[in-house]
Design an enzyme around this catalytic site. Sequence first.
Site, PDB file in Angstrom:
ATOM      1  N   SER A  98       0.933  -1.302  -0.123  1.00 41.00           N
ATOM      2  CA  SER A  98       0.180   0.201  -0.451  1.00 41.00           C
ATOM      3  C   SER A  98       1.297   1.329  -0.110  1.00 41.00           C
ATOM      4  O   SER A  98       0.492   2.763   0.256  1.00 41.00           O
ATOM      5  CB  SER A  98      -0.885  -0.064   1.373  1.00 41.00           C
ATOM      6  OG  SER A  98       0.397  -0.438   2.385  1.00 41.00           O
ATOM      7  N   ALA A 116       9.205   8.672   2.827  1.00 41.57           N
ATOM      8  CA  ALA A 116      10.172   9.941   2.528  1.00 41.57           C
ATOM      9  C   ALA A 116      10.285  11.359   2.820  1.00 41.57           C
ATOM     10  O   ALA A 116       9.180  11.671   2.610  1.00 41.57           O
ATOM     11  CB  ALA A 116       9.698  10.432   1.002  1.00 41.57           C
ATOM     12  N   GLY A 126      12.142  14.089   1.394  1.00 34.46           N
ATOM     13  CA  GLY A 126      12.988  15.463   0.100  1.00 34.46           C
ATOM     14  C   GLY A 126      12.224  15.347  -0.723  1.00 34.46           C
ATOM     15  O   GLY A 126      11.743  16.434  -1.213  1.00 34.46           O
ATOM     16  N   GLY A 127      11.513  14.809  -1.675  1.00 38.92           N
ATOM     17  CA  GLY A 127      10.227  14.802  -2.680  1.00 38.92           C
ATOM     18  C   GLY A 127      10.555  14.067  -4.296  1.00 38.92           C
ATOM     19  O   GLY A 127      10.920  12.766  -3.639  1.00 38.92           O
ATOM     20  N   GLU A 163      18.644  18.414  -5.623  1.00 32.75           N
ATOM     21  CA  GLU A 163      19.570  17.361  -4.498  1.00 32.75           C
ATOM     22  C   GLU A 163      20.504  17.222  -5.098  1.00 32.75           C
ATOM     23  O   GLU A 163      20.649  17.342  -6.140  1.00 32.75           O
ATOM     24  CB  GLU A 163      18.124  16.674  -4.477  1.00 32.75           C
ATOM     25  CG  GLU A 163      17.609  16.787  -3.277  1.00 32.75           C
ATOM     26  CD  GLU A 163      16.549  15.914  -3.276  1.00 32.75           C
ATOM     27  OE1 GLU A 163      16.476  14.328  -3.645  1.00 32.75           O
ATOM     28  OE2 GLU A 163      15.796  15.540  -2.101  1.00 32.75           O
ATOM     29  N   ASP A 221      10.510  -8.724   0.722  1.00 33.27           N
ATOM     30  CA  ASP A 221       9.423 -10.298   0.048  1.00 33.27           C
ATOM     31  C   ASP A 221       8.879 -10.251  -1.493  1.00 33.27           C
ATOM     32  O   ASP A 221       9.367 -11.069  -1.562  1.00 33.27           O
ATOM     33  CB  ASP A 221       7.721 -10.176   1.173  1.00 33.27           C
ATOM     34  CG  ASP A 221       8.271  -9.663   2.677  1.00 33.27           C
ATOM     35  OD1 ASP A 221       9.172  -9.742   3.070  1.00 33.27           O
ATOM     36  OD2 ASP A 221       7.661  -9.537   3.030  1.00 33.27           O
ATOM     37  N   HIS A 247      22.166   5.359   1.345  1.00 34.02           N
ATOM     38  CA  HIS A 247      22.257   7.187   1.703  1.00 34.02           C
ATOM     39  C   HIS A 247      23.530   7.075   2.826  1.00 34.02           C
ATOM     40  O   HIS A 247      24.167   6.747   3.462  1.00 34.02           O
ATOM     41  CB  HIS A 247      20.709   7.025   3.084  1.00 34.02           C
ATOM     42  CG  HIS A 247      20.674   8.651   2.550  1.00 34.02           C
ATOM     43  ND1 HIS A 247      21.020   9.488   3.338  1.00 34.02           N
ATOM     44  CD2 HIS A 247      19.760   9.308   1.997  1.00 34.02           C
ATOM     45  CE1 HIS A 247      20.516  10.916   2.821  1.00 34.02           C
ATOM     46  NE2 HIS A 247      19.493  10.969   2.059  1.00 34.02           N
ATOM     47  N   ARG A 306      25.306  10.091  -4.537  1.00 32.88           N
ATOM     48  CA  ARG A 306      25.082   9.768  -3.107  1.00 32.88           C
ATOM     49  C   ARG A 306      26.699   8.730  -2.635  1.00 32.88           C
ATOM     50  O   ARG A 306      26.915   8.608  -1.986  1.00 32.88           O
ATOM     51  CB  ARG A 306      23.914   8.323  -3.205  1.00 32.88           C
ATOM     52  CG  ARG A 306      22.970   9.495  -2.580  1.00 32.88           C
ATOM     53  CD  ARG A 306      21.704   9.097  -2.031  1.00 32.88           C
ATOM     54  NE  ARG A 306      20.754  10.190  -2.256  1.00 32.88           N
ATOM     55  CZ  ARG A 306      19.606   9.888  -1.977  1.00 32.88           C
ATOM     56  NH1 ARG A 306      18.952   8.800  -2.710  1.00 32.88           N
ATOM     57  NH2 ARG A 306      18.249  10.793  -2.129  1.00 32.88           N
ATOM     58  N   HIS A 337      19.769   1.981   1.689  1.00 29.70           N
ATOM     59  CA  HIS A 337      18.407   3.177   1.627  1.00 29.70           C
ATOM     60  C   HIS A 337      17.926   2.725   0.392  1.00 29.70           C
ATOM     61  O   HIS A 337      16.330   2.602   0.916  1.00 29.70           O
ATOM     62  CB  HIS A 337      19.271   4.125   1.118  1.00 29.70           C
ATOM     63  CG  HIS A 337      18.394   5.314   1.505  1.00 29.70           C
ATOM     64  ND1 HIS A 337      17.282   5.453   2.178  1.00 29.70           N
ATOM     65  CD2 HIS A 337      17.816   5.951   0.224  1.00 29.70           C
ATOM     66  CE1 HIS A 337      16.568   6.797   2.278  1.00 29.70           C
ATOM     67  NE2 HIS A 337      16.691   6.986   0.349  1.00 29.70           N
ATOM     68  N   ARG A 383      20.444   5.072  -8.749  1.00 25.25           N
ATOM     69  CA  ARG A 383      19.086   5.683  -8.988  1.00 25.25           C
ATOM     70  C   ARG A 383      19.864   7.140  -8.012  1.00 25.25           C
ATOM     71  O   ARG A 383      20.727   8.122  -7.668  1.00 25.25           O
ATOM     72  CB  ARG A 383      18.901   5.456  -7.783  1.00 25.25           C
ATOM     73  CG  ARG A 383      16.613   5.468  -7.705  1.00 25.25           C
ATOM     74  CD  ARG A 383      16.184   5.991  -6.700  1.00 25.25           C
ATOM     75  NE  ARG A 383      16.775   6.201  -5.001  1.00 25.25           N
ATOM     76  CZ  ARG A 383      16.618   6.899  -4.138  1.00 25.25           C
ATOM     77  NH1 ARG A 383      15.184   7.425  -4.265  1.00 25.25           N
ATOM     78  NH2 ARG A 383      17.351   7.090  -2.914  1.00 25.25           N
ATOM     79  N   SER A 418      13.070   7.638  -7.447  1.00 21.78           N
ATOM     80  CA  SER A 418      11.997   6.491  -7.118  1.00 21.78           C
ATOM     81  C   SER A 418      10.481   6.531  -7.080  1.00 21.78           C
ATOM     82  O   SER A 418       9.827   6.071  -7.158  1.00 21.78           O
ATOM     83  CB  SER A 418      12.192   6.044  -5.480  1.00 21.78           C
ATOM     84  OG  SER A 418      12.905   6.948  -4.619  1.00 21.78           O
ATOM     85  N   LEU A 419      10.027   7.970  -6.359  1.00 18.18           N
ATOM     86  CA  LEU A 419       9.196   8.213  -6.092  1.00 18.18           C
ATOM     87  C   LEU A 419       8.114   8.387  -7.776  1.00 18.18           C
ATOM     88  O   LEU A 419       7.125   8.154  -7.631  1.00 18.18           O
ATOM     89  CB  LEU A 419       9.067   9.561  -4.872  1.00 18.18           C
ATOM     90  CG  LEU A 419       8.706   9.228  -3.886  1.00 18.18           C
ATOM     91  CD1 LEU A 419       8.811  10.476  -2.647  1.00 18.18           C
ATOM     92  CD2 LEU A 419       7.762   8.333  -3.371  1.00 18.18           C
TER      93      LEU A 419
END
Length: 537
Positions: free
Chosen positions: A12, A45, A47-48, A115, A223, A244, A290, A351, A386, A391-392
């Site tokens: 979810s 999350a 940062g954004g 970023e 999983d 991270h 990173r 991370h 990444r 990722s979002l």
Amino acid sequence: MEIKTDYLIIGSGIAGLRFALQAAKTGTVAIVTKKERMETSTNYAQGGIASVIDPDDSLELHKKDTLESGGGLCNEDIVKMVVTEGPERIRELISMGVNFSRREGDGESLDLGMEGGHSKRRILHTKDRTGQELEEVLLRHTEEDKNITFYENHMAIDLITQSKMIKRGIIASESRETCWGAYVLDAARNRVITFLARITVLATGGAGKVYLYTSNPDIASGDGVAMGYRAGVKVANMEFVQFHPTCLYHPLAKNFLISEAVRGEGGILLDSRGNPFMEKYHPLKDLAFRDIVARSIDLELKKSGEECVYLDISHRKASFIKERFPHIYGTCLEYQIDITSEPIPVVPAAHYMCGGLLTDNTGLTNIHNLYGIGEVACTGLHGANRLASNSLLEALVFGKRAADRASHDFEDNRHIPLPKPPIWDPGTATDSEDLVVVTHNWDEIRRFMWNYVGIVRTNKRLTRARSRVEIIQQEIKEYYWNFNVTRDLLELRNLAQVAELIIACALLRKESRGLNYNLDYPSQDDEHWKRDTVIWI
Ligand SMILES: Cc1cc2nc3c(=O)[nH]c(=O)nc-3n(C[C@H](O)[C@H](O)[C@H](O)COP(=O)(O)OP(=O)(O)OC[C@H]3O[C@@H](n4cnc5c(N)ncnc54)[C@H](O)[C@@H]3O)c2cc1C
């Protein structure tokens, strides 16, 4: 017990919820989630989301930054597709009610953050609680939809596949491998439910818990990758684990992240004597990618023998810090650290999982009717590393794309009768009285993964980790079949599976690239290794 649904979504977070909203237009949706519905990485999350909104920015630049970060392994078509579809997905979020921060003064234009690795300000954020805002808004919309039902504290155990039914004589003919749902543990009632579905979606997030130190919440035990792999899904690039650089270092703070945006707004990394050190490692200094920052900190710590380094933003105005980072400011203050006047002690921590279930450009895996979206997937967007806040965006874009594709498949096969899979058979399993075995193995995996399969690797360490995981997996096998399943035991089995996959991929890749740094092969080898590491059963 059996539950029938058109779409079964496992997870979810942003990926699962975005898929659900789209799929619910064509059929019934069941969302199973192993704890409370808000308990997701998405919710944490800070940062954004990266997207091209500013007229001074361009899709071409976002694409270029993503490709540069990915160390030659991004799929260029996927990168182009995600950055191009991003702005539309963001506009949808805004129309759903997501309240992204606006610039001071006009109160109209979006406040775009900076970023590491981005050449422009393009991070949409809600102060430093972006994930919570997204999760809340998406949940509100899914909860209002009559076609969507939530099953909290329900943990998926394994997928139901055609070949499993052929093996048991339920389906006679050999045909294309297809997924028909999943066996799910209803933790509160201690029973296993058969969820029968025409479309199944793994949106289970990442696997940070496979490491001792992580920014991830407890649900992130890999999983989805483990279930998919056991069912025959191809898995790719598991060696690329992003650490991270800056998690709060404090004995009482479990996994609190200090967002990249703090460095984006001028935060500087210091050693224990108060000296900045990033200029020794990269021309972009504190805004380097990173992996470079995490490796530099690891090196500094190994050289000095200290336990942490420091991140200092105290040269910015206190009012700005409190306004821009209220959550980080408040949480640090709970640990008696006032970030407006002193540096924050930080360490790197696992991370983000760049690898995962290999999918096409609609999130479909190599198994018919089985999708993987969000952090669980390897779509080709991130390559070997990444780019921050991509990722979002990926989860959002693929959540919608996968649902569009799945609705087509669903229309095509909605009249085919569902098979009748066997109900879960606990056999002669009994309740275990020896849970110490589970906690001990859990702890051991996380320690050897941190020590041997961490930021800097060697063949010897990897081989040692491989023999340890093999022994643990043997023990789990015995345990799994002799005792009734519990959430802890299932997570342990999955963690061991994911550890095995990370080690296997890291051993295969005989070079250093992106997030995989191996002292035995310190350079990048484009001739042999400019390709994904793909494994399957
Ligand atoms: C602290 C932190 C900060 C971050 N900051 C950013 C950021 O600023 N920008 C950015 O782009 N990314 C960020 N990320 C990464 C990003 O948040 C995640 O990659 C993204 O939220 C993953 O979304 P998802 O929907 O794939 O999975 P998640 O949001 O993790 O959701 C996974 C869901 O699957 C469920 N689940 C797992 N296993 C099972 C099972 N067996 N049965 C049933 N349910 C199961 C979980 O309970 C959960 O509901 C951050 C991550 C963390 C941890």
